[in-house]
Design an enzyme around this catalytic site. Structure first.
Site, PDB file in Angstrom:
ATOM      1  N   GLN A   1      -1.472 -34.263  48.073  1.00 18.48           N
ATOM      2  CA  GLN A   1      -0.996 -34.059  49.579  1.00 18.48           C
ATOM      3  C   GLN A   1      -1.763 -34.179  50.779  1.00 18.48           C
ATOM      4  O   GLN A   1      -2.963 -34.328  50.480  1.00 18.48           O
ATOM      5  CB  GLN A   1      -0.519 -32.416  49.375  1.00 18.48           C
ATOM      6  CG  GLN A   1      -1.703 -31.624  48.987  1.00 18.48           C
ATOM      7  CD  GLN A   1      -1.110 -30.447  48.358  1.00 18.48           C
ATOM      8  OE1 GLN A   1       0.079 -29.988  48.402  1.00 18.48           O
ATOM      9  NE2 GLN A   1      -1.943 -29.646  47.519  1.00 18.48           N
TER      10      GLN A   1
ATOM     11  N   GLU B   1      -5.483 -21.190  49.307  1.00 18.72           N
ATOM     12  CA  GLU B   1      -6.121 -20.599  50.497  1.00 18.72           C
ATOM     13  C   GLU B   1      -7.046 -19.295  50.002  1.00 18.72           C
ATOM     14  O   GLU B   1      -7.915 -18.633  50.641  1.00 18.72           O
ATOM     15  CB  GLU B   1      -5.378 -20.479  51.487  1.00 18.72           C
ATOM     16  CG  GLU B   1      -4.461 -19.268  51.538  1.00 18.72           C
ATOM     17  CD  GLU B   1      -3.823 -19.213  52.918  1.00 18.72           C
ATOM     18  OE1 GLU B   1      -3.974 -18.495  53.617  1.00 18.72           O
ATOM     19  OE2 GLU B   1      -2.467 -19.973  52.870  1.00 18.72           O
TER      20      GLU B   1
ATOM     21  N   ALA C   1       0.813 -25.404  37.746  1.00 15.24           N
ATOM     22  CA  ALA C   1       1.037 -24.196  37.238  1.00 15.24           C
ATOM     23  C   ALA C   1       2.115 -24.318  36.183  1.00 15.24           C
ATOM     24  O   ALA C   1       1.987 -23.384  35.200  1.00 15.24           O
ATOM     25  CB  ALA C   1       1.591 -23.569  38.521  1.00 15.24           C
TER      26      ALA C   1
ATOM     27  N   ASP D   1       3.509 -18.710  45.385  1.00 15.59           N
ATOM     28  CA  ASP D   1       2.929 -18.983  46.640  1.00 15.59           C
ATOM     29  C   ASP D   1       2.509 -20.466  46.827  1.00 15.59           C
ATOM     30  O   ASP D   1       1.488 -20.923  46.695  1.00 15.59           O
ATOM     31  CB  ASP D   1       1.532 -18.159  46.863  1.00 15.59           C
ATOM     32  CG  ASP D   1       0.931 -18.265  48.280  1.00 15.59           C
ATOM     33  OD1 ASP D   1       1.818 -18.476  49.087  1.00 15.59           O
ATOM     34  OD2 ASP D   1      -0.219 -18.042  48.405  1.00 15.59           O
TER      35      ASP D   1
END
Length: 352
Positions: A76, A131, A183, A200
């Site tokens: 990304q 983050e 994930a 998230d």
């Protein structure tokens, strides 16, 4: 006359602002070219902007102090920006992910409701969350013994760990198990189950790395079997405003309804997102959503004081306006890989 402002677009959402003026005292004489050149450089540095394209005819602009990081990882486009209004902000694939001054709204809404609804949560698996803010909030709960944070992008994790000072303690916490992996693959290979699983994830954009983790097949065949008996799943579910909730929010909600017995959608306004945001919480056990009981649990279970969420706030967040509630009630789309819905934007894979 006043000043006319012209936005000059650059690649990757970055721009400068050019000022035109008719003020006589701002006219620079020919013999002051060196001063003018210096002022131009200074003006360019002071008037850098980032533009997020929310839709084809709609942009959301942020004045910048500086760019802390800008690049493209394997998965990304990534930018960490120091903005004048919202502090440090994380932007992925051109989309605002969180801002320093108001990320507490998003992360408190994401993390605390499932932990407060669970009778005794000890383990959590966070999909994404690179983050560190989701892990930070989870680790405030006294009962939590282990938080697995699984993010696909090492580069995101590395520069967030370096630059986002609010999360330094979370990254150093011995209860945190930080894993760099997809994930889906990580959940598939792990044998243990969890009390809470959190999505998230970045918003589903065409060509992005996350949209497969919003599908019915993933929820049903991979995620749900990894929950304990009283387990609870929660996910961020994208924009949930009057004009944006049909992009992915209603579809994600309806998809989860096909997998879990008890499902609630809830929303909150996040200023840096320029919209109302949505989350979906789900379980096969009834969800205890009662203001008084939640306030009692907040006082007993959480270290420190929450900035945004209390029992009444959460209860009110589950009451949706008429337009959104009607859409959710009538939504028939079930999210699958071959008929995925996306918010406006493009991921790296699509652009290639």
């Amino acid at each position: 006359m006043g000043e006319a402002v012209e936005f000059l677009a650059y690649n990757n959402g970055f721009s400068n602002v050019h000022f035109e003026t008719n003020h006589n005292n701002m006219i620079i004489q020919q013999n002051d070219l060196l001063v003018h050149h210096h002022q131009q450089q200074q003006q360019q540095q002071e008037d850098s902007w980032f533009e997020e394209e929310i839709d084809v005819h709609l942009k959301w602009s942020f004045a910048l102090n500086r760019v802390l990081h800008k690049g493209t990882s394997e998965y990304q486009d990534i930018a960490l920006l120091d903005t004048k209004h919202f502090g440090k902000v994380l932007v992925i694939d051109g989309k605002m992910q969180s801002a320093e001054v108001d990320e507490f709204i998003y992360h408190e809404c994401l993390i605390h409701p499932p932990l407060l609804c669970h009778p005794n949560p000890k383990t959590m698996f966070i999909m994404g969350g690179g983050e560190g803010s989701a892990a930070r909030e989870a680790l405030r709960h006294k009962s939590i013994e282990k938080v697995v944070m699984c993010d696909i992008d090492q580069e995101v994790v590395d520069f967030c760990r370096k630059h986002l000072t609010a999360n330094h303690e979370a990254f150093r916490n011995t209860k945190l198990d930080l894993v760099i992996n997809d994930a889906k693959a990580e959940l598939e290979k792990r044998k243990e189950k969890y009390d809470i699983i959190v999505g998230d994830l970045a918003d589903p954009v065409e060509g992005g790395p996350c949209y497969q983790l919003y599908t019915k097949s993933f929820y049903e065949n991979i995620l749900k079997p990894k929950l304990n008996t009283n387990g609870i799943f929660v996910t961020q579910a994208g924009p949930a405003g009057v004009f944006t909730h049909k992009e992915v929010f209603s579809s994600i909600y309806n998809t989860i309804k096909h997998v879990f017995k008890y499902v609630r959608a809830y929303t909150a306004h996040v200023p840096s997102f320029a919209d109302t945001w949505g989350w979906v919480i789900a379980s096969d056990q009834p969800l205890c959503i009662e203001a008084g009981k939640m306030d009692k649990k907040i006082a007993e279970r959480i270290d420190g004081e929450l900035l945004y969420l209390n029992g009444a706030t959460f209860v009110s967040s589950t009451i949706l306006n008429k337009t959104v509630a009607k859409t959710l009630k009538n939504e028939s789309h079930v999210y699958a890989e071959d008929n995925a819905r996306f918010i406006h934007g493009q991921g790296v894979a699509y652009r290639i």
